[in-house]
Design an enzyme around this catalytic site. Structure first.
Site, PDB file in Angstrom:
ATOM      1  N   ASP A 121       0.862  -1.172   0.000  1.00 43.24           N
ATOM      2  CA  ASP A 121       0.000   0.000   0.000  1.00 43.24           C
ATOM      3  C   ASP A 121       0.908   1.235   0.000  1.00 43.24           C
ATOM      4  OD1 ASP A 121      -1.618   2.140   1.392  1.00 43.24           O
ATOM      5  OD2 ASP A 121      -3.137   0.594   1.438  1.00 43.24           O
ATOM      6  N   THR A 125       5.600  -0.930   5.247  1.00 45.76           N
ATOM      7  CA  THR A 125       5.832  -2.254   5.839  1.00 45.76           C
ATOM      8  C   THR A 125       6.919  -2.988   5.058  1.00 45.76           C
ATOM      9  OG1 THR A 125       3.495  -2.322   6.433  1.00 45.76           O
ATOM     10  CG2 THR A 125       4.676  -4.414   6.489  1.00 45.76           C
ATOM     11  N   ASP A 177      -7.500  -8.783   5.642  1.00 47.58           N
ATOM     12  CA  ASP A 177      -8.464  -8.667   6.739  1.00 47.58           C
ATOM     13  C   ASP A 177      -8.826  -7.233   7.054  1.00 47.58           C
ATOM     14  OD1 ASP A 177      -5.863  -7.978   7.923  1.00 47.58           O
ATOM     15  OD2 ASP A 177      -6.910  -8.037   9.831  1.00 47.58           O
TER      16      ASP A 177
HETATM   17  P1  IMP Z   1       1.827  -0.371   3.821  1.00 46.47           P
HETATM   18  O1  IMP Z   1       2.914  -0.330   4.844  1.00 46.47           O
HETATM   19  O2  IMP Z   1       1.036   0.889   3.796  1.00 46.47           O
HETATM   20  O3  IMP Z   1       2.292  -0.757   2.438  1.00 46.47           O
HETATM   21  O4  IMP Z   1       0.775  -1.436   4.304  1.00 46.47           O
HETATM   22  C1  IMP Z   1       0.913  -2.766   4.089  1.00 46.47           C
HETATM   23  C2  IMP Z   1       0.025  -3.573   4.990  1.00 46.47           C
HETATM   24  O5  IMP Z   1      -1.171  -2.876   5.382  1.00 46.47           O
HETATM   25  C3  IMP Z   1      -0.435  -4.781   4.245  1.00 46.47           C
HETATM   26  O6  IMP Z   1       0.454  -5.846   4.420  1.00 46.47           O
HETATM   27  C4  IMP Z   1      -1.806  -5.038   4.806  1.00 46.47           C
HETATM   28  O7  IMP Z   1      -1.763  -5.887   5.908  1.00 46.47           O
HETATM   29  C5  IMP Z   1      -2.301  -3.687   5.261  1.00 46.47           C
HETATM   30  N1  IMP Z   1      -3.200  -3.109   4.247  1.00 46.47           N
HETATM   31  C6  IMP Z   1      -2.967  -2.079   3.432  1.00 46.47           C
HETATM   32  N2  IMP Z   1      -4.009  -1.831   2.627  1.00 46.47           N
HETATM   33  C7  IMP Z   1      -4.931  -2.751   2.936  1.00 46.47           C
HETATM   34  C8  IMP Z   1      -6.244  -3.049   2.431  1.00 46.47           C
HETATM   35  O8  IMP Z   1      -6.793  -2.411   1.514  1.00 46.47           O
HETATM   36  N3  IMP Z   1      -6.880  -4.108   3.013  1.00 46.47           N
HETATM   37  C9  IMP Z   1      -6.345  -4.860   4.008  1.00 46.47           C
HETATM   38  N4  IMP Z   1      -5.124  -4.617   4.504  1.00 46.47           N
HETATM   39  C10 IMP Z   1      -4.417  -3.571   3.976  1.00 46.47           C
END
Ligand code: IMP
Length: 200
Positions: A121, A125, A177
């Site tokens: 996203d 992470t 989830d």
């Molecule tokens: P990032 O650090 O913003 O890239 O977020 C990654 C993590 O956020 C993913 O591994 C998901 O667990 C969670 N996440 C981000 N977007 C979504 C979504 O639309 N649905 C469910 N989980 C999400």
């Protein structure tokens, strides 16, 4: 007659059906097989979200390998890591934290790694995880994500393999989830915003 509350009622729209996901997994598996045949690969699943995707993908790699080469030609070494991840779109945690893994018995130094994730996203992470893994001095790390939201990206994450790109909507199902729910939905759908704005 008893009535049941179906989790499906919380879904505004189905983006990818089980059949569509299955076909895409097969395509990704074939690409991975061609890239890694005759090589050894640490297959790192990011739990819990990528659990289902990773298992199905690995199964397809093995199936394609047997069909094409009459045996398993990729030396897969499965490992896993559990990250604490935000799952509340209204309250995203800024600091993802590693809580388990990789397995200390598996040596990463000098080896090739494929990180299998459910969704990239903002990319925070994955950035954290790649830095963590980089300290183990692998020869190469590539990322395979079922979903990507390029419009949300804050840091650049090269995706060697990506199932589907999605718009900036909160999606659930096929492992993804909201507050640990909806992972078992066989498809990927958009969660109705009122579900995460109203419910505790
Ligand atoms: P990032 O650090 O913003 O890239 O977020 C990654 C993590 O956020 C993913 O591994 C998901 O667990 C969670 N996440 C981000 N977007 C979504 C979504 O639309 N649905 C469910 N989980 C999400």
């Amino acid at each position: 007659m008893a009535s049941y509350r179906c989790l499906d009622e919380d879904i505004a729209e189905i983006l990818f059906s089980e059949e569509v996901i299955g076909r895409r997994i097969k395509e990704l598996a074939e690409q991975i097989l061609e890239e890694y045949k005759n090589r050894e690969l640490i297959w790192l699943t990011v739990m819990k979200g990528a659990d289902n995707f990773s298992y199905r993908l690995r199964e397809e790699v093995a199936r394609s390998s047997v069909e094409r080469y009459e045996g398993l030609v990729v030396d897969l070494i499965p490992d896993l890591i559990i990250m604490s991840l935000f799952s509340n779109p209204d309250n995203p945690s800024e600091e993802p934290v590693t809580i388990l893994g990789p397995d200390p018995m598996i040596r990463y130094k000098g080896r090739e790694v494929l990180v299998v994730e459910d969704i990239v996203d903002r990319g925070l992470t994955m950035k954290y995880l790649l830095e963590h893994l980089g300290r183990k001095e692998p020869a190469e790390i590539k990322v395979c994500s079922l979903l990507s939201k390029p419009g949300k990206r804050r840091v650049e994450i090269p995706l060697a393999y990506c199932g589907f790109e999605v718009e900036d909507k909160f999606v659930v199902g096929f492992g993804l989830d909201f507050k640990q729910r909806y992972r078992e939905l066989p498809y990927i759908g958009v969660l109705k915003p009122e579900v995460y704005t109203l419910r505790e």
